[in-house]
Motif scaffolding. Structure first.
Motif, PDB file in Angstrom:
ATOM      1  N   GLY A 131      39.650  39.573  56.737  1.00 32.00           N
ATOM      2  CA  GLY A 131      40.918  40.238  56.758  1.00 32.00           C
ATOM      3  C   GLY A 131      41.248  40.626  55.727  1.00 32.00           C
ATOM      4  N   ILE A 132      42.414  41.050  55.301  1.00 32.30           N
ATOM      5  CA  ILE A 132      42.749  41.997  54.335  1.00 32.30           C
ATOM      6  C   ILE A 132      42.858  41.038  52.907  1.00 32.30           C
ATOM      7  CG2 ILE A 132      44.718  43.213  53.454  1.00 32.30           C
ATOM      8  CD1 ILE A 132      45.920  43.431  56.015  1.00 32.30           C
ATOM      9  N   GLU A 133      42.017  41.689  52.057  1.00 33.82           N
ATOM     10  CA  GLU A 133      41.775  40.896  50.760  1.00 33.82           C
ATOM     11  C   GLU A 133      43.195  41.325  49.634  1.00 33.82           C
ATOM     12  OE1 GLU A 133      38.168  40.072  48.160  1.00 33.82           O
ATOM     13  OE2 GLU A 133      39.006  42.060  47.279  1.00 33.82           O
ATOM     14  N   VAL A 134      43.927  40.377  49.631  1.00 32.74           N
ATOM     15  CA  VAL A 134      44.930  40.593  48.753  1.00 32.74           C
ATOM     16  C   VAL A 134      44.745  40.500  47.104  1.00 32.74           C
ATOM     17  CG1 VAL A 134      47.514  40.092  48.258  1.00 32.74           C
ATOM     18  CG2 VAL A 134      46.727  40.132  50.638  1.00 32.74           C
ATOM     19  N   ILE A 135      44.076  39.337  46.797  1.00 37.94           N
ATOM     20  CA  ILE A 135      43.632  38.921  45.600  1.00 37.94           C
ATOM     21  C   ILE A 135      42.214  38.380  45.708  1.00 37.94           C
ATOM     22  CG2 ILE A 135      43.571  37.253  43.713  1.00 37.94           C
ATOM     23  CD1 ILE A 135      46.665  37.198  44.047  1.00 37.94           C
ATOM     24  N   PRO A 136      41.255  38.894  44.849  1.00 36.84           N
ATOM     25  CA  PRO A 136      39.997  38.227  45.019  1.00 36.84           C
ATOM     26  C   PRO A 136      39.569  36.964  44.236  1.00 36.84           C
ATOM     27  CG  PRO A 136      40.012  40.156  43.477  1.00 36.84           C
ATOM     28  CD  PRO A 136      41.443  40.130  43.953  1.00 36.84           C
ATOM     29  N   GLY A 137      38.560  36.483  44.641  1.00 34.97           N
ATOM     30  CA  GLY A 137      38.414  35.178  44.146  1.00 34.97           C
ATOM     31  C   GLY A 137      38.039  35.165  42.474  1.00 34.97           C
ATOM     32  N   ALA A 138      38.498  34.127  41.930  1.00 34.68           N
ATOM     33  CA  ALA A 138      38.326  33.835  40.367  1.00 34.68           C
ATOM     34  C   ALA A 138      36.815  33.011  40.161  1.00 34.68           C
ATOM     35  CB  ALA A 138      39.663  33.329  40.002  1.00 34.68           C
ATOM     36  N   ALA A 139      36.543  33.128  39.145  1.00 39.83           N
ATOM     37  CA  ALA A 139      35.315  32.229  38.603  1.00 39.83           C
ATOM     38  C   ALA A 139      35.724  31.194  38.354  1.00 39.83           C
ATOM     39  CB  ALA A 139      34.619  32.907  37.612  1.00 39.83           C
ATOM     40  N   SER A 140      35.028  29.783  38.499  1.00 43.40           N
ATOM     41  CA  SER A 140      35.489  28.650  38.213  1.00 43.40           C
ATOM     42  C   SER A 140      35.850  28.335  36.779  1.00 43.40           C
ATOM     43  CB  SER A 140      34.361  27.769  38.459  1.00 43.40           C
ATOM     44  OG  SER A 140      33.147  28.044  37.971  1.00 43.40           O
ATOM     45  N   ALA A 141      35.268  29.322  35.854  1.00 44.93           N
ATOM     46  CA  ALA A 141      35.801  28.958  34.357  1.00 44.93           C
ATOM     47  C   ALA A 141      37.025  29.223  34.369  1.00 44.93           C
ATOM     48  CB  ALA A 141      34.582  29.989  33.542  1.00 44.93           C
ATOM     49  N   GLU A 142      37.706  29.950  34.969  1.00 46.86           N
ATOM     50  CA  GLU A 142      39.024  30.497  34.954  1.00 46.86           C
ATOM     51  C   GLU A 142      40.106  29.328  35.038  1.00 46.86           C
ATOM     52  OE1 GLU A 142      40.296  33.972  36.386  1.00 46.86           O
ATOM     53  OE2 GLU A 142      38.409  34.992  36.593  1.00 46.86           O
ATOM     54  N   PHE A 143      39.671  28.231  35.676  1.00 49.35           N
ATOM     55  CA  PHE A 143      40.511  27.025  36.016  1.00 49.35           C
ATOM     56  C   PHE A 143      40.223  25.994  35.014  1.00 49.35           C
ATOM     57  CE2 PHE A 143      39.089  28.628  40.283  1.00 49.35           C
ATOM     58  CZ  PHE A 143      39.855  29.487  40.376  1.00 49.35           C
ATOM     59  N   GLU A 144      41.255  26.202  33.823  1.00 47.82           N
ATOM     60  CA  GLU A 144      41.093  25.223  32.830  1.00 47.82           C
ATOM     61  C   GLU A 144      42.596  24.763  32.461  1.00 47.82           C
ATOM     62  OE1 GLU A 144      39.022  26.520  29.526  1.00 47.82           O
ATOM     63  OE2 GLU A 144      37.182  26.746  30.552  1.00 47.82           O
ATOM     64  N   MET A 145      42.683  23.529  32.372  1.00 48.03           N
ATOM     65  CA  MET A 145      44.243  23.111  31.900  1.00 48.03           C
ATOM     66  C   MET A 145      44.376  23.166  30.153  1.00 48.03           C
ATOM     67  SD  MET A 145      45.958  19.418  32.854  1.00 48.03           S
ATOM     68  CE  MET A 145      47.274  19.018  32.066  1.00 48.03           C
ATOM     69  N   ILE A 146      44.882  24.205  29.797  1.00 45.53           N
ATOM     70  CA  ILE A 146      44.910  24.424  28.514  1.00 45.53           C
ATOM     71  C   ILE A 146      46.225  23.878  27.852  1.00 45.53           C
ATOM     72  CG2 ILE A 146      45.016  26.224  26.701  1.00 45.53           C
ATOM     73  CD1 ILE A 146      43.457  28.057  28.524  1.00 45.53           C
ATOM     74  N   GLN A 147      46.057  22.820  27.118  1.00 46.50           N
ATOM     75  CA  GLN A 147      47.440  22.249  26.341  1.00 46.50           C
ATOM     76  C   GLN A 147      48.102  23.306  25.677  1.00 46.50           C
ATOM     77  OE1 GLN A 147      48.566  19.302  26.875  1.00 46.50           O
ATOM     78  NE2 GLN A 147      46.983  18.622  28.138  1.00 46.50           N
TER      79      GLN A 147
END
Length: 435
Positions: free
Chosen positions: A249-265
């Motif tokens: 399909g139409i790529e609107v936003i590409p995938g992110a690396a898993s390292a970007e998913f962090e819950m930063i206090q």
């Protein structure tokens, strides 16, 4: 579909629905003068009363729009057995679900029914009338070997119905059903007797889908793991005229690396002492003020290597350790800093909106119109069966301003039966806002 009230006793009381026919020498109820009906509407104490009144006939429904309620109200919570919970008044009502049907939320105030014989239909929860049959969609489900009655396998993951808009043909709505990780079936939803166009998107999206939404003439799909966002142009609802489909399909936003998913206090958030980190438990897509939002719901990470004695040190005061919601993050579509490729951009304000989040249905709505708090996320989600006497499960109000969560949604036991089977829980937001 008849609607029933659930009083405190064990019996059910039917909501009265008056006939619209005239008898000799009498005026029919639809001929009640609008000003008199408006006076009645202004005196009705609850949203449930207004819903009953609107179900009488089209004229009364139109009058209810002219005379909006003088009081504010939150959306209701709906369960798949037909129970509707008025959160403000902690009052339960009941929608009659056929005994031979499995019920799925289709968003806002619509249920998607699948019967034992394979028939499918859409039903409005509040305003009565006959169900809208979807025989073409039912045939595609059977061809895909989907048996919605076998709920242990969750063959139908989500159902979404579009609203009528300028991007679609007049009186055309679309319904999308996620049947497996990346497989979606789309069908038009036309009145009984008219033929519907259907389209099976087998592996059209090359990822497992976290959520889908109809938005500005497209259907958007969000990846469950790396948060890629892809879209399908709907050709104004003429899906039978779409060209040959080729993933992804139409790529609107590409995938992110898993390292970007962090819950930063952040400084304004309360510290969470859980030593094993946090993870995204769910992602949602919501339209708000003409923009498409993605919402992350965070929980404590579950690790099986530590002992029960280690877990008890980090229990909350009410006994929960891992499964409950800890935080939300909200993103909108932005642009990358170094190139033109779009990225998810984190937002700190909802600009007068409130978000109502659940797995079957999520929506943004003006906070002032619902008596809700601005920049807050109202949520309800089921978790592990630790609290079988709590049908609302993991529920509360999250403030984006200070990161705090007010729990639960109801300060007292919910009016929903505690004996509700586990498979019939998983509440969804219901929006009788026009009542």
């Amino acid at each position: 579909m008849d609607i029933y009230a659930l009083p405190s006793e064990d019996h059910q009381v039917r909501f009265p629905v008056m006939a619209a026919s005239k008898s000799e020498g009498q005026s029919a109820w639809p001929d009640l003068p609008p000003e008199l009906l408006g006076a009645v509407l202004r005196l009705l104490p609850s949203l449930a009363d207004r819903v009953r009144l609107r179900a009488v006939c089209r004229q009364w429904r139109n009058s209810a729009i002219v005379f909006p309620p003088s009081h504010l109200h939150l959306p209701w919570l709906g369960f798949t057995d037909g129970t509707l919970l008025d959160v403000v008044n902690n009052a339960a009502h009941r929608v009659r679900i056929p005994d031979d049907a499995v019920c799925y939320s289709a968003g806002e105030n619509t249920f998607f029914l699948v019967h034992d014989d394979g028939r499918c239909s859409l039903v409005d929860l509040f305003y009565g009338g006959t169900a809208t049959p979807l025989p073409e969609l039912a045939a595609l489900l059977r061809a895909s070997k989907v048996d919605p009655r076998y709920e242990l396998l969750q063959p139908v993951h989500k159902v979404v119905v579009s609203t009528s808009s300028a991007e679609l043909e007049e009186d055309c709505r679309l319904v999308a059903v996620i049947i497996r990780g990346g497989n979606v079936i789309i069908s038009t939803c036309r009145p009984a007797g008219e033929t519907n166009a259907c389209l099976a998107l087998d592996n059209y999206f090359n990822f497992s889908i976290a959520d889908i939404v109809f938005f500005q003439g497209r259907m958007y799909a969000l990846a469950k793991v790396h948060e890629a966002l892809h879209a399908l142009d709907l050709n104004k609802g003429r899906i039978d005229q779409l060209p040959a489909l080729r993933p992804p399909g139409i790529e609107v936003i590409p995938g992110a690396a898993s390292a970007e998913f962090e819950m930063i206090q952040e400084p304004h958030l309360q510290e969470d002492p859980w030593p094993y980190g946090h993870e995204v438990a769910r992602r949602y897509l919501v339209e708000s003020n003409g923009k498409l939002l993605m919402i992350r719901r965070w929980i404590r990470k579950s690790l099986m290597s530590f002992s029960y004695y280690a877990m008890t040190e980090f229990h909350d005061a009410d006994g929960y350790d891992r499964d409950r919601t800890r935080r939300f993050e909200v993103f909108e579509i932005g642009h990358g800093q170094w190139n033109s490729r779009r990225r998810w951009h984190k937002v700190q304000s909802l600009h007068g909106q409130a978000l109502f989040v659940s797995s079957p249905c999520s929506k943004a709505a003006p906070a002032a119109d619902h008596g809700a708090q601005q920049d807050c996320i109202y949520f309800s989600h089921q978790f592990y069966r630790r609290k079988m006497d709590d049908p609302l499960g993991d529920s509360g109000v999250y403030s984006m301003r200070d990161g705090t969560i007010t729990r639960p949604l109801l300060p007292e036991p919910a009016a929903v039966s505690a004996s509700l089977p586990w498979r019939l829980r998983f509440p969804t937001w219901v929006f009788p806002v026009e009542a």
